[in-house]
Design a protein around this motif. Structure first.
Motif, PDB file in Angstrom:
ATOM      1  N   ILE A 116     -24.963  42.827  16.972  1.00  7.57           N
ATOM      2  CA  ILE A 116     -24.034  43.321  17.987  1.00  7.57           C
ATOM      3  C   ILE A 116     -23.346  42.129  18.639  1.00  7.57           C
ATOM      4  O   ILE A 116     -24.002  41.182  19.072  1.00  7.57           O
ATOM      5  CB  ILE A 116     -24.776  44.133  19.076  1.00  7.57           C
ATOM      6  CG1 ILE A 116     -25.669  45.196  18.460  1.00  7.57           C
ATOM      7  CG2 ILE A 116     -23.799  44.714  20.085  1.00  7.57           C
ATOM      8  CD1 ILE A 116     -24.969  46.377  17.906  1.00  7.57           C
ATOM      9  N   ILE A 128     -28.265  49.517  23.976  1.00  6.59           N
ATOM     10  CA  ILE A 128     -28.519  49.548  22.529  1.00  6.59           C
ATOM     11  C   ILE A 128     -29.826  48.821  22.222  1.00  6.59           C
ATOM     12  O   ILE A 128     -30.683  49.325  21.488  1.00  6.59           O
ATOM     13  CB  ILE A 128     -27.362  48.887  21.743  1.00  6.59           C
ATOM     14  CG1 ILE A 128     -26.063  49.693  21.906  1.00  6.59           C
ATOM     15  CG2 ILE A 128     -27.704  48.759  20.271  1.00  6.59           C
ATOM     16  CD1 ILE A 128     -24.831  48.999  21.324  1.00  6.59           C
ATOM     17  N   SER A 155     -21.315  52.454  20.817  1.00  8.59           N
ATOM     18  CA  SER A 155     -22.613  52.103  21.398  1.00  8.59           C
ATOM     19  C   SER A 155     -23.570  53.292  21.387  1.00  8.59           C
ATOM     20  O   SER A 155     -24.725  53.178  20.983  1.00  8.59           O
ATOM     21  CB  SER A 155     -22.441  51.620  22.838  1.00  8.59           C
ATOM     22  OG  SER A 155     -21.582  50.520  22.871  1.00  8.59           O
ATOM     23  N   TYR A 157     -23.358  55.873  19.573  1.00  6.44           N
ATOM     24  CA  TYR A 157     -23.633  56.230  18.179  1.00  6.44           C
ATOM     25  C   TYR A 157     -24.801  55.399  17.659  1.00  6.44           C
ATOM     26  O   TYR A 157     -25.711  55.923  17.009  1.00  6.44           O
ATOM     27  CB  TYR A 157     -22.379  55.999  17.349  1.00  6.44           C
ATOM     28  CG  TYR A 157     -22.513  56.357  15.895  1.00  6.44           C
ATOM     29  CD1 TYR A 157     -22.643  57.684  15.502  1.00  6.44           C
ATOM     30  CD2 TYR A 157     -22.501  55.367  14.916  1.00  6.44           C
ATOM     31  CE1 TYR A 157     -22.762  58.013  14.160  1.00  6.44           C
ATOM     32  CE2 TYR A 157     -22.608  55.692  13.574  1.00  6.44           C
ATOM     33  CZ  TYR A 157     -22.743  57.010  13.201  1.00  6.44           C
ATOM     34  OH  TYR A 157     -22.859  57.326  11.881  1.00  6.44           O
ATOM     35  N   LYS A 158     -24.780  54.109  17.965  1.00  3.90           N
ATOM     36  CA  LYS A 158     -25.886  53.231  17.558  1.00  3.90           C
ATOM     37  C   LYS A 158     -27.200  53.701  18.166  1.00  3.90           C
ATOM     38  O   LYS A 158     -28.234  53.718  17.502  1.00  3.90           O
ATOM     39  CB  LYS A 158     -25.634  51.795  18.048  1.00  3.90           C
ATOM     40  CG  LYS A 158     -24.652  51.021  17.248  1.00  3.90           C
ATOM     41  CD  LYS A 158     -25.357  50.074  16.292  1.00  3.90           C
ATOM     42  CE  LYS A 158     -24.353  49.674  15.239  1.00  3.90           C
ATOM     43  NZ  LYS A 158     -24.814  49.092  14.058  1.00  3.90           N
TER      44      LYS A 158
ATOM     45  N   VAL B 242     -16.552  55.815  14.899  1.00  6.24           N
ATOM     46  CA  VAL B 242     -17.992  55.585  14.780  1.00  6.24           C
ATOM     47  C   VAL B 242     -18.567  55.826  13.397  1.00  6.24           C
ATOM     48  O   VAL B 242     -19.576  55.250  13.049  1.00  6.24           O
ATOM     49  CB  VAL B 242     -18.801  56.438  15.775  1.00  6.24           C
ATOM     50  CG1 VAL B 242     -18.566  55.966  17.178  1.00  6.24           C
ATOM     51  CG2 VAL B 242     -18.498  57.901  15.624  1.00  6.24           C
ATOM     52  N   ASP B 272     -14.308  43.777  17.574  1.00  8.76           N
ATOM     53  CA  ASP B 272     -15.272  44.357  16.634  1.00  8.76           C
ATOM     54  C   ASP B 272     -16.664  44.082  17.162  1.00  8.76           C
ATOM     55  O   ASP B 272     -17.128  42.955  17.164  1.00  8.76           O
ATOM     56  CB  ASP B 272     -15.139  43.701  15.263  1.00  8.76           C
ATOM     57  CG  ASP B 272     -13.792  43.986  14.665  1.00  8.76           C
ATOM     58  OD1 ASP B 272     -13.527  45.142  14.358  1.00  8.76           O
ATOM     59  OD2 ASP B 272     -13.004  43.038  14.527  1.00  8.76           O
ATOM     60  N   PHE B 273     -17.333  45.132  17.597  1.00 12.14           N
ATOM     61  CA  PHE B 273     -18.587  44.911  18.298  1.00 12.14           C
ATOM     62  C   PHE B 273     -19.816  45.136  17.434  1.00 12.14           C
ATOM     63  O   PHE B 273     -20.873  44.651  17.718  1.00 12.14           O
ATOM     64  CB  PHE B 273     -18.669  45.844  19.502  1.00 12.14           C
ATOM     65  CG  PHE B 273     -17.567  45.640  20.495  1.00 12.14           C
ATOM     66  CD1 PHE B 273     -17.246  44.370  20.931  1.00 12.14           C
ATOM     67  CD2 PHE B 273     -16.852  46.711  20.991  1.00 12.14           C
ATOM     68  CE1 PHE B 273     -16.243  44.159  21.855  1.00 12.14           C
ATOM     69  CE2 PHE B 273     -15.851  46.517  21.921  1.00 12.14           C
ATOM     70  CZ  PHE B 273     -15.532  45.245  22.355  1.00 12.14           C
ATOM     71  N   PHE B 274     -19.680  45.928  16.401  1.00 14.42           N
ATOM     72  CA  PHE B 274     -20.903  46.464  15.808  1.00 14.42           C
ATOM     73  C   PHE B 274     -21.225  45.945  14.411  1.00 14.42           C
ATOM     74  O   PHE B 274     -22.246  46.240  13.869  1.00 14.42           O
ATOM     75  CB  PHE B 274     -20.842  47.991  15.799  1.00 14.42           C
ATOM     76  CG  PHE B 274     -20.630  48.539  17.180  1.00 14.42           C
ATOM     77  CD1 PHE B 274     -21.643  48.442  18.110  1.00 14.42           C
ATOM     78  CD2 PHE B 274     -19.419  49.080  17.558  1.00 14.42           C
ATOM     79  CE1 PHE B 274     -21.464  48.897  19.402  1.00 14.42           C
ATOM     80  CE2 PHE B 274     -19.231  49.557  18.838  1.00 14.42           C
ATOM     81  CZ  PHE B 274     -20.241  49.467  19.769  1.00 14.42           C
ATOM     82  N   ASP B 275     -20.317  45.192  13.854  1.00 21.25           N
ATOM     83  CA  ASP B 275     -20.568  44.590  12.561  1.00 21.25           C
ATOM     84  C   ASP B 275     -21.041  45.617  11.529  1.00 21.25           C
ATOM     85  O   ASP B 275     -22.015  45.403  10.829  1.00 21.25           O
ATOM     86  CB  ASP B 275     -21.629  43.475  12.709  1.00 21.25           C
ATOM     87  CG  ASP B 275     -21.734  42.630  11.453  1.00 21.25           C
ATOM     88  OD1 ASP B 275     -20.739  42.550  10.718  1.00 21.25           O
ATOM     89  OD2 ASP B 275     -22.821  42.070  11.200  1.00 21.25           O
ATOM     90  N   ARG B 529     -32.096  36.300  14.437  1.00 20.30           N
ATOM     91  CA  ARG B 529     -30.912  36.842  13.803  1.00 20.30           C
ATOM     92  C   ARG B 529     -30.991  36.725  12.281  1.00 20.30           C
ATOM     93  O   ARG B 529     -30.589  37.622  11.564  1.00 20.30           O
ATOM     94  CB  ARG B 529     -29.695  36.102  14.333  1.00 20.30           C
ATOM     95  CG  ARG B 529     -28.435  36.723  13.893  1.00 20.30           C
ATOM     96  CD  ARG B 529     -27.269  36.234  14.716  1.00 20.30           C
ATOM     97  NE  ARG B 529     -26.199  37.181  14.526  1.00 20.30           N
ATOM     98  CZ  ARG B 529     -25.299  37.462  15.433  1.00 20.30           C
ATOM     99  NH1 ARG B 529     -25.320  36.870  16.589  1.00 20.30           N
ATOM    100  NH2 ARG B 529     -24.365  38.332  15.173  1.00 20.30           N
TER     101      ARG B 529
END
Ligand code: SF4
Ligand code: SF4
Lengths: 420, 584
Positions: A116, A128, A155, A157-158, B242, B272-275, B529
């Motif tokens: 994220i 999240i 968010s 959705y995650k 989503v 782009d937040f969610f990769d 990570r």
């Protein structure tokens, strides 16, 4: 709450690798706190404050216990969930809870190690991360809207996906036009179908009507309170502004909030004290214990008398036309409009309440609010209302030193003529 | 002129109108206090263009995200252009499609007004056809394997509804084929960089590339409905939606048909937040965070370079030994120090040298080479092969080849410690964590972002503030009693925090320990990570500091393997890579 929460947090931290144990201890702690706020609240504080402080912690406590819980954002129509007996909890509130214990770094680093981006709002990132961590049990449903901000959809959705919980997104077109209402209304009916599926029961429209009746009265009360706020105010801690705004959004339509709104009127009527300086807070204040809590406290000379987000959601819902009026409530929310509309709304609020100035907190990663901050600054200065833009982070206490916030606020207060 | 910025603008309708139109195409902006720093660079450039428009211009605004939404709001007061607003639904079901159809109908009306006659059904159908032709043409160019800078030009033309006749240059065969997906990119320098590191771009899927030209539009009785269907349901959705990572996503299909060997997922800051751009599992991918317009091409090229090296599975093909050379050189030109290592056929280190890089890295590298030659008494002919690595690897002009520091560190550390699974390297100005597989190949890595937090520089600054050298700081930390937390990771803020802690009378011992914990936090996040696991080798100059070693070991719960001279592992790895090329 602040200092104590931090101490509790440092004890909890030892169990970070054991989510089940962590949950048990947190539950015990929050259970006690909920009880304390209900039974042993400070009788010298205004009743309204005691109520919202209690409701705020109760909401998170219920989510921690599990059972009929819905994770929602600030604007999700809680009324639909409350009617079926579900307890809505705002994910922002969960992030705030972590932050108030100085534990938000744990979920934040979990979110980051799952890819994220660090430029996402920390309210979202923390919630999240908390979901990934499984400290809270699985919710029965996750509901969000595309307003206030565009980070909600992804968010939540995650969050839903990490729990394997049902997810529903309400797309609210930005622009506040009457022709958008049917589109939103149809989505609300879809949501109702999903709720029926989950609860395996017919949706209780009669209960919904009752909730909307309460909400209608609450809204009327708050407008009355707004009139009183012109000349009076009640002493609040800065974090209580936060509690208030988030309880108002997620518990709109409850009996408890109706009670709180009545208390607010009585408290204001009875209020004898008033500060030297009254300020309006725009967007959200920081959640974790910070230097501003001392500056804006009941014993200080400067009070934040209200927050922008007490007022955005007030809509005269109609118990006789529930779904359509809930759709209207979403479409016409002032925050679904342009920055110009937001500006006009805030100038009116500031003028009406006669505040000495306004502080806009541009929260890291929040583009909908800070995207308008420069514009707001210019209209406030045209109106000759002092305006301070603070940039910082509401959740991540590691992000910018609190000392900085304090310096900027102190300088602003000096301009307003407050002497330390 | 009609302008637009977002690929959710229906080109079909613009083409049908026969009015001239263009996509905003600038990358320059000056900071405007109206536009907050939380907004992406693309918005900033868009706003800059909006301010320059005149009252004959029409801007088609799409609220594709909060940032654009605010820019569009501001344009009403700060641009002379007329503005028509399209509200983009952020869902992809039929309700949303119908909603967007109404938005398109509105656009159609406005455009009819602009040109003074209504756009007919026939014209709309023709618009669809012209759009489809243009789209097919672009994909045709992809199939022909044209050089991507030519394709990119064709895309830029197509954004104004025009067809570009590319010159017939083709991509090189036998080099890794890459695709980029995600955040907007279109820079020529980026394309050039991909070429320079020995790869070819075969697809730019971002909204600066082909994303707007995906999804079918058929001729139908309700063309608007058809166009809305393409935009909301058939094209590759943007990061605001989503459900983009489902298996049936059009992006997956496109990637499978373009057959890239590797995919670069670009996550634009504040966008782009969610990769979670869906890349088929069988295609290796790497995620990188970028700015718009691109800054720090150097870091990007290291990361992409390492990825390409991984794709090539080691460096292919042995070459013949140059003359009778018996020495192999590795030069690591880092941002703080330049290191040189000389080895022989048996990979023994015969000599090593470290010098501050200074402002001219090339001169420094030459100086080290000269010193080495004098000390060991050899000439250029005695050098069998030289590999340069590090941030400044391209300026080491006497090297036969350049390899990224990721691959070199992996090689060096693995040679010293054959069981190593993970490498933590903390250098002067950057730090990295690399995970290896059983065979020692790089599986994943993470580097810190363009800032001094979590690097040697952070410690240096703090040591100055505390007026203690690093060893003294480590010793002080040993005596710490209290768990102070230095909350800022940012060097500048941490510095003022430390100053105020000193002011409050906190002990230097406790502060030192706090600082070591603070830098460790950063590294731990990177370790997690990449899903690091022991055995872990700790390299880089900072590994000599017992304070950081102790704290980091505690935080990670592992015991490090530390080379005797931790600074030169990258250069050593470079030398070995050179040796392996020649001696097989
Ligand atoms: S702070 Fe802003 S970005 Fe974050 S959840 Fe709230 S509205 Fe959204
Ligand atoms: S690049 Fe991303 S943040 Fe910027 S305008 Fe486009 S969608 Fe919005």
């Amino acid at each position: 709450m602040s200092k104590k929460s931090v101490v509790f947090g440092s004890i909890l931290r030892k169990f970070k690798d054991d989510p089940a144990r962590f949950r048990r201890i947190l539950k015990a702690g929050m259970g006690l706190e909920t009880l304390r706020r209900k039974k042993f609240s400070d009788k010298n504080r205004p009743a309204f404050i005691n109520t919202i402080n209690h409701l705020a912690v109760l909401e998170v406590f219920k989510a921690l216990k599990g059972n009929n819980v819905a994770w929602v954002n600030l604007l999700a129509p809680s009324e639909l969930l409350l009617a079926t007996g579900m307890s809505p909890v705002s994910a922002e509130g969960i992030s705030g809870t972590m932050s108030s214990m100085h534990l938000e770094d744990l979920p934040l680093s979990l979110a980051s190690s799952n890819g994220i981006s660090s430029s996402l709002c920390t309210f979202h990132r923390t919630s999240i991360g908390t979901a990934f961590w499984k400290v809270f049990p699985k919710p029965d449903i996750v509901v969000t809207t595309t307003i206030l901000c565009d980070g909600n959809a992804g968010s939540f959705y995650k969050i839903a996906k990490s729990y394997g919980a049902p997810f529903f997104l309400i797309d609210v077109p930005r622009g506040r036009k009457p022709e958008y209402v049917p589109y939103v209304e149809r989505q609300l009916y879809q949501l109702i179908e999903l709720i029926e599926e989950i609860t395996a029961r017919k949706f209780p429209f009669d209960k919904l009507a009752q909730h909307l009746e309460w909400e209608k009265q609450t809204v009327e009360n708050l407008y009355r309170a707004r009139k009183l706020l012109i000349s009076k105010s009640i002493p609040m801690h800065l974090y209580e502004q936060m509690n208030a705004l988030y309880v108002m959004h997620t518990l709109a339509g409850t009996k408890e909030l109706l009670t709180a709104s009545q208390e607010l009127i009585r408290d204001l009527e009875a209020s004898q004290t008033s500060p030297d300086i009254r300020l309006l807070w725009l967007h959200i204040p920081p959640y974790y214990d910070n230097a501003l809590f001392e500056t804006f406290s009941p014993t200080g000379k400067t009070w934040v008398v209200t927050d922008e987000l007490w007022w955005d959601w007030l809509y005269p819902v109609r118990p006789e036309d529930p779904i359509k009026s809930l759709a209207e409530k979403l479409v016409f929310n002032i925050e679904a409009g342009s920055v110009q509309e937001r500006g006009e709304f805030l100038i009116n609020l500031a003028r009406e309440l006669n505040v000495s100035g306004a502080i806009h907190f541009s929260h890291w990663g929040c583009r909908q609010s800070s995207g308008g901050a420069g514009y707001l600054k210019s209209v406030f200065s045209q109106e000759k209302i002092p305006f301070l833009e603070l940039t910082g982070d509401c959740v991540d206490h590691n992000s910018e030193s609190a000392g900085q916030l304090k310096t900027r606020v102190s300088a602003f207060l000096e301009i307003l003529g407050v002497k330390e | 002129m009609i302008y637009y910025a977002c690929s959710y603008v229906p080109l079909e309708i613009l083409l049908a109108s026969k009015l001239p139109f263009a996509k905003i195409d600038s990358v320059d902006y000056t900071e405007d206090p109206l536009v907050h720093r939380n907004l992406c660079g693309y918005c900033k450039t868009t706003f800059e263009s909006l301010k320059a428009m005149n009252d004959k211009d029409l801007f088609i605004a799409v609220d594709s995200c909060d940032a654009m939404r605010r820019i569009n709001d501001l344009a009403r007061d700060f641009s002379k252009a007329r503005i028509i607003q399209l509200r983009l639904p952020w869902k992809r079901d039929d309700e949303s499609k119908n909603f967007y159809r109404d938005q398109l109908a509105n656009l159609l009306e406005v455009l009819s007004l602009v040109r003074g006659s209504s756009i007919t059904l026939e014209e709309l159908k023709e618009g669809i056809k012209r759009f489809n032709d243009l789209k097919d043409y672009l994909w045709q160019l992809h199939r022909e394997n044209l050089k991507y800078n030519e394709i990119q030009k064709a895309i830029d033309f197509a954004n104004s509804g025009k067809r570009y006749q590319p010159s017939l240059k083709y991509i090189r065969k036998g080099v890794p084929r890459l695709a980029v997906v995600g955040g907007i990119i279109k820079d020529r320098e980026f394309l050039k960089m991909i070429e320079d590191i020995g790869a070819e771009l075969v697809l730019n899927e971002t909204c600066g590339g082909m994303r707007g030209f995906t999804g079918e539009t058929f001729s139908a009785s309700d063309p608007l409905y058809e166009i809305a269907t393409r935009l909301i349901q058939r094209r590759v959705p943007c990061g605001r939606f989503v459900d983009i990572e489902s298996d049936t996503s059009p992006l997956q299909k496109i990637l499978l048909s373009q057959k890239p060997e590797g995919v670069i997922k670009l996550n634009q800051k504040f966008c782009d937040f969610f990769d979670d751009y869906p890349v088929p599992k069988e295609i290796p991918s790497i995620s990188l965070e970028i700015d718009f317009p691109l800054s720090s091409l150097g870091q990007l090229s290291t990361r992409i370079g390492a990825f390409v090296e991984k794709l090539r599975k080691g460096i292919a093909g042995a070459i013949s030994r140059k003359s009778k050379g018996k020495y192999f050189l590795g030069v690591d030109s880092g941002s703080t120090t330049t290191n040189l290592v000389v080895i022989n056929d048996s990979e023994e280190i015969l000599l090593w040298k470290i010098a501050p890089t200074g402002i001219n890295g090339s001169v420094t590298a030459h100086k080290l080479l000269k010193e080495a030659q004098e000390e060991m008494n050899f000439t250029a002919d005695d050098i069998a092969y030289c590999v340069a690595t590090g941030y400044g690897r391209d300026i080491v002009d006497f090297a036969n080849e350049t390899v990224t520091e990721i691959t070199c560190h992996a090689k060096g550390a693995r040679t010293l410690f054959p069981h190593a699974q993970c490498i933590i390297d903390i250098g002067g100005q950057d730090s990295k964590v690399i995970r290896l597989d059983e065979k020692g190949s790089v599986v994943d890595f993470s580097m810190n972002d363009k800032c001094a937090a979590g690097t040697g520089r952070f410690l240096e600054v703090m040591s100055r503030v505390l007026e203690k050298d690093l060893d003294a700081m480590a010793a002080a930390a040993e005596r710490a009693r209290k768990k102070l937390s230095i909350s800022s990771m940012c060097t500048v803020f941490a510095e003022s925090e430390v100053v105020s802690l000193i002011g409050k009378g906190e002990s230097i011992n406790d502060i030192s320990a706090g600082l070591f914990r603070s830098i460790s936090k950063r590294i731990v996040a990177m370790y997690k990570r990449v899903k690091g696991q022991p055995p872990v080798v700790f390299t880089g100059g900072v590994a000599r500091n017992s304070g950081i070693v102790k704290t980091l070991q505690e935080e990670l719960g592992v015991k490090f393997l530390i080379p005797k001279i931790p600074d030169i592992v990258g250069a050593y790895g470079a030398a070995i890579i050179g040796k392996e090329k020649v001696v097989k």
